[in-house]
Write an enzyme that holds these catalytic residues in place. Structure first.
Site, PDB file in Angstrom:
ATOM      1  N   GLY A  54       0.805  -1.205   0.000  1.00 25.66           N
ATOM      2  CA  GLY A  54       0.000   0.000   0.000  1.00 25.66           C
ATOM      3  C   GLY A  54       0.840   1.256   0.000  1.00 25.66           C
ATOM      4  N   SER A  55       0.259   2.333  -0.508  1.00 29.86           N
ATOM      5  CA  SER A  55       0.901   3.644  -0.449  1.00 29.86           C
ATOM      6  C   SER A  55       0.803   4.204   0.963  1.00 29.86           C
ATOM      7  CB  SER A  55       0.226   4.597  -1.436  1.00 29.86           C
ATOM      8  OG  SER A  55       0.375   4.136  -2.765  1.00 29.86           O
ATOM      9  N   GLY A  56       1.463   5.330   1.165  1.00 32.74           N
ATOM     10  CA  GLY A  56       1.447   5.968   2.473  1.00 32.74           C
ATOM     11  C   GLY A  56       2.662   5.672   3.310  1.00 32.74           C
ATOM     12  N   HIS A  57       3.570   4.832   2.781  1.00 40.85           N
ATOM     13  CA  HIS A  57       4.767   4.434   3.531  1.00 40.85           C
ATOM     14  C   HIS A  57       6.050   4.925   2.870  1.00 40.85           C
ATOM     15  CE1 HIS A  57       2.160   1.947   5.905  1.00 40.85           C
ATOM     16  NE2 HIS A  57       1.829   1.193   4.876  1.00 40.85           N
ATOM     17  N   ASP A 110      -1.528  -8.738   0.910  1.00 38.70           N
ATOM     18  CA  ASP A 110      -0.348  -8.882   0.055  1.00 38.70           C
ATOM     19  C   ASP A 110      -0.044 -10.348  -0.214  1.00 38.70           C
ATOM     20  OD1 ASP A 110      -0.022  -6.127  -0.035  1.00 38.70           O
ATOM     21  OD2 ASP A 110       1.333  -6.089   1.671  1.00 38.70           O
ATOM     22  N   HIS A 223       0.359   0.842  10.347  1.00 38.27           N
ATOM     23  CA  HIS A 223      -1.013   1.181   9.953  1.00 38.27           C
ATOM     24  C   HIS A 223      -1.846   1.568  11.173  1.00 38.27           C
ATOM     25  CE1 HIS A 223       0.445  -1.904   7.030  1.00 38.27           C
ATOM     26  NE2 HIS A 223       0.103  -0.942   6.195  1.00 38.27           N
TER      27      HIS A 223
END
Length: 336
Positions: A54-57, A110, A223
């Site tokens: 996921g994005s955001g990392h 994932d 998260h």
């Protein structure tokens, strides 16, 4: 919510478009999907290495595609897994005839989608795919026994796995050998983090959890997963000592052992604070008789604008040290 964005639903797409504009010498995308990020430096006959998440990392996961590390990354929405179809597109683009190794974090979405992509790559494209799942967060679960499934989260320590496996592939090792190196690195890295503030997913527009202005949470996930202890904020040295005691105890160390250390900011922790943390880590490890071969300090696996940090230790031997020291160049990682 204060964020420098346009429409929340375009957050990831526009971020990726900006990334391709800034780094055309290192990365591009395959087909028409900007979420399928690949290196422009394809090396014939080399094992391809792919990741995703996921994005955001940022810079995890996509920031480590380039020379000497990863060859491709499938990019999901914020904190969401990319699709199996996106993973397959990346796989096809980076395959040079030597097979592809997937390295990704230990999260159910994932795992499911990467497994499906591997099956499709074999069935539809006759591409051999092997996988290594990284899970090194000592706060998320106890150590797995031999033969048992690892239930720990994969966090910032996966960067060490990328680095060692990427160097092995760059030396033209075959797929089995690159997988062995990745498994060896994954087995020898441990991480623990601490969070001071929540973060805000753009599409949601509000914090995913609350934490007091004077509080910290030891062991919180990237998260916002629950940690092991919430308490009043303590001095930096005390926080580091508590985290490192758990990390060092998880892999038995003896005096003279050597490690690489990753001090990772979660998105809103200043470098000043990270170097205060580094100072205490050095003192702590010296008192244990543990030698540090390399320090990496900065943002390697963030959680949007979350304040906090994590510490990762990679226990080294001669092979891992050589691979760790090999040169690499990606948009967010340069080592000469």
């Amino acid at each position: 919510m204060k964020k420098i964005i346009n429409q929340p639903e375009n957050y990831v797409k526009e971020m990726l478009e900006g990334l391709y504009i800034a780094h055309p010498d290192l990365i591009t995308y395959t087909g028409e999907d900007v979420h399928c990020l690949v290196s422009v430096n394809k090396k014939p006959g080399k094992v391809g290495i792919a990741t995703g998440g996921g994005s955001g990392h940022l810079p995890l996961f996509l920031g480590y595609v380039g020379k000497g590390m990863l060859d491709g990354c499938s990019v999901g929405d914020v904190f969401q897994s990319p699709s199996a179809e996106q993973m397959l597109e990346v796989t096809k683009a980076i395959d040079s005839g030597a097979g592809v190794l997937y390295i990704y974090g230990n999260y159910n979405g994932d795992i499911f989608n990467f497994d499906m992509a591997a099956e499709m790559a074999d069935f539809e494209e006759n591409i051999r795919v092997e996988s290594v799942v990284a899970g090194e967060d000592v706060a998320s679960a106890g150590p797995s026994k031999e033969g048992e499934k690892n239930t720990r989260r994969g966090v910032a320590g996966i960067v060490f796995v990328y680095k060692c496996a990427g160097a092995a592939a760059d030396k033209m090792m075959n797929l089995d050998e690159v997988k062995r190196v990745a498994e060896k690195a994954a087995a020898n890295v441990r991480t623990m983090g601490v969070a001071l503030t929540p973060c805000i997913v753009p599409r949601v527009g509000k914090p995913g959890f609350t934490i007091g202005e004077d509080e910290m949470e030891i062991g919180m996930g990237i998260h916002g997963e629950t940690g092991i202890r919430r308490a009043k904020l303590e001095p930096a040295d005390a926080i580091v000592d508590e985290m490192l005691e758990k990390v060092v105890a998880d892999i038995p160390y003896v005096s003279g052992d050597e490690v690489a250390v990753l001090v990772n900011g979660l998105g809103a922790t200043s470098l000043d604070e990270q170097y205060i943390v580094t100072r205490r880590i050095d003192t702590f490890l010296k008192e244990k008789g543990i030698s540090v071969h390399r320090y990496y300090v900065g943002e390697y696996a963030t959680s949007l604008e979350m304040a906090g940090f994590s510490i990762s230790l990679l226990k080294l031997d001669d092979e891992l040290k050589e691979l760790l020291d090999a040169p690499a160049q990606t948009p967010f990682f340069v080592q000469l």
